[in-house]
Design a protein around this motif. Sequence first.
Motif, mmCIF file in Angstrom:
data_model
loop_
_atom_site.group_PDB
_atom_site.id
_atom_site.type_symbol
_atom_site.label_atom_id
_atom_site.label_comp_id
_atom_site.label_asym_id
_atom_site.label_seq_id
_atom_site.Cartn_x
_atom_site.Cartn_y
_atom_site.Cartn_z
ATOM 1 N N VAL A 1 16.854 -14.607 4.759
ATOM 2 C CA VAL A 1 18.222 -15.102 4.578
ATOM 3 C C VAL A 1 18.204 -16.133 3.457
ATOM 4 N N VAL A 2 19.081 -15.934 2.460
ATOM 5 C CA VAL A 2 19.177 -16.896 1.360
ATOM 6 C C VAL A 2 20.455 -17.721 1.425
ATOM 7 N N GLY A 3 21.377 -17.351 2.320
ATOM 8 C CA GLY A 3 22.609 -18.112 2.454
ATOM 9 C C GLY A 3 23.539 -17.488 3.468
ATOM 10 N N SER A 4 24.601 -18.230 3.812
ATOM 11 C CA SER A 4 25.612 -17.703 4.714
ATOM 12 C C SER A 4 26.976 -18.185 4.266
ATOM 13 N N ALA A 5 27.980 -17.361 4.537
ATOM 14 C CA ALA A 5 29.355 -17.658 4.154
ATOM 15 C C ALA A 5 30.267 -17.374 5.336
ATOM 16 N N THR A 6 31.449 -18.014 5.331
ATOM 17 C CA THR A 6 32.373 -17.852 6.448
ATOM 18 C C THR A 6 33.661 -17.122 6.076
ATOM 19 N N THR A 7 33.895 -16.881 4.790
ATOM 20 C CA THR A 7 35.101 -16.176 4.355
ATOM 21 C C THR A 7 34.735 -15.143 3.291
ATOM 22 N N GLY A 8 35.648 -14.215 3.063
ATOM 23 C CA GLY A 8 35.434 -13.238 2.006
ATOM 24 C C GLY A 8 35.347 -13.886 0.638
ATOM 25 N N GLU A 9 36.221 -14.859 0.391
ATOM 26 C CA GLU A 9 36.201 -15.553 -0.892
ATOM 27 C C GLU A 9 34.877 -16.286 -1.102
ATOM 28 N N GLU A 10 34.422 -16.968 -0.066
ATOM 29 C CA GLU A 10 33.155 -17.698 -0.154
ATOM 30 C C GLU A 10 31.990 -16.729 -0.399
ATOM 31 N N SER A 11 32.059 -15.549 0.193
ATOM 32 C CA SER A 11 30.984 -14.569 -0.006
ATOM 33 C C SER A 11 30.898 -14.132 -1.465
ATOM 34 N N LEU A 12 32.029 -14.024 -2.134
ATOM 35 C CA LEU A 12 32.027 -13.617 -3.547
ATOM 36 C C LEU A 12 31.369 -14.682 -4.416
ATOM 37 N N VAL A 13 31.696 -15.943 -4.167
ATOM 38 C CA VAL A 13 31.104 -17.048 -4.926
ATOM 39 C C VAL A 13 29.611 -17.128 -4.656
ATOM 40 N N MET A 14 29.239 -17.079 -3.385
ATOM 41 C CA MET A 14 27.823 -17.206 -3.027
ATOM 42 C C MET A 14 27.001 -16.025 -3.539
ATOM 43 N N ALA A 15 27.570 -14.841 -3.503
ATOM 44 C CA ALA A 15 26.849 -13.680 -4.032
ATOM 45 C C ALA A 15 26.595 -13.851 -5.524
ATOM 46 N N GLY A 16 27.566 -14.413 -6.241
ATOM 47 C CA GLY A 16 27.373 -14.679 -7.666
ATOM 48 C C GLY A 16 26.306 -15.731 -7.915
ATOM 49 N N ASP A 17 26.276 -16.753 -7.069
ATOM 50 C CA ASP A 17 25.304 -17.842 -7.238
ATOM 51 C C ASP A 17 23.897 -17.463 -6.786
ATOM 52 N N LEU A 18 23.791 -16.727 -5.669
ATOM 53 C CA LEU A 18 22.498 -16.469 -5.037
ATOM 54 C C LEU A 18 21.867 -15.131 -5.422
ATOM 55 N N ALA A 19 22.672 -14.209 -5.946
ATOM 56 C CA ALA A 19 22.197 -12.869 -6.317
ATOM 57 C C ALA A 19 21.389 -12.207 -5.195
ATOM 58 N N PRO A 20 21.998 -12.064 -3.998
ATOM 59 C CA PRO A 20 21.274 -11.410 -2.907
ATOM 60 C C PRO A 20 21.108 -9.916 -3.196
ATOM 61 N N ASP A 21 20.113 -9.325 -2.558
ATOM 62 C CA ASP A 21 19.933 -7.878 -2.634
ATOM 63 C C ASP A 21 20.850 -7.182 -1.644
ATOM 64 N N LEU A 22 21.125 -7.871 -0.534
ATOM 65 C CA LEU A 22 21.876 -7.299 0.578
ATOM 66 C C LEU A 22 22.856 -8.329 1.112
ATOM 67 N N VAL A 23 24.072 -7.871 1.420
ATOM 68 C CA VAL A 23 25.070 -8.715 2.075
ATOM 69 C C VAL A 23 25.418 -8.068 3.410
ATOM 70 N N LEU A 24 25.265 -8.831 4.491
ATOM 71 C CA LEU A 24 25.708 -8.406 5.812
ATOM 72 C C LEU A 24 27.099 -8.979 5.997
ATOM 73 N N MET A 25 28.110 -8.114 5.959
ATOM 74 C CA MET A 25 29.512 -8.530 5.857
ATOM 75 C C MET A 25 30.306 -8.161 7.103
ATOM 76 N N ASP A 26 30.859 -9.169 7.765
ATOM 77 C CA ASP A 26 31.769 -8.926 8.876
ATOM 78 C C ASP A 26 33.040 -8.280 8.331
ATOM 79 N N VAL A 27 33.645 -7.383 9.098
ATOM 80 C CA VAL A 27 34.879 -6.722 8.668
ATOM 81 C C VAL A 27 36.056 -7.691 8.720
ATOM 82 N N ASN A 28 36.193 -8.418 9.827
ATOM 83 C CA ASN A 28 37.335 -9.323 10.015
ATOM 84 C C ASN A 28 36.982 -10.728 9.581
#
Length: 126
Positions: free
Chosen positions: A31-58
């Motif tokens: 695990v390289v990071g965690s996010a609580t919203t869709g918007e936050e996931s976009l920012v963090m994915a840009g910053d952290l460059a993960p290989d995989l995102v485990l994304m909640d639907v809701n």
Amino acid sequence: MREVRVLVVDDQEPFRRAMASVVDATEGFVVVGSATTGEESLVMAGDLAPDLVLMDVNLPGIDGIEATRRLGADGRGPVVFLLSTYDEDEVGAARGGAATYIPKGAFGPDRLSAAWQEATRVRGEG
């Protein structure tokens, strides 16, 4: 073999912790990071460059399906696995480009490893 870098996205802390525990228990994943919203996931994915995102639907704000679509819009985004409490047939084709959908109740190290192997095979990376 390089570790698979994972971003965990869920608005509920117990589920974030549970997903992180599965990742920690799965050989070759970190695990390289965690996010609580869709918007936050976009920012963090840009910053952290993960290989995989485990994304909640809701998620609050943009939901996991829209966040997944945006992550994959340029074709170079991370692999995304959607997770939720819904049955698999309830999510169906509306996956926004996610590699797979995994019900939270079925998510474990074996399922994570198998889904990653299939996703990277399909993408031609594995």
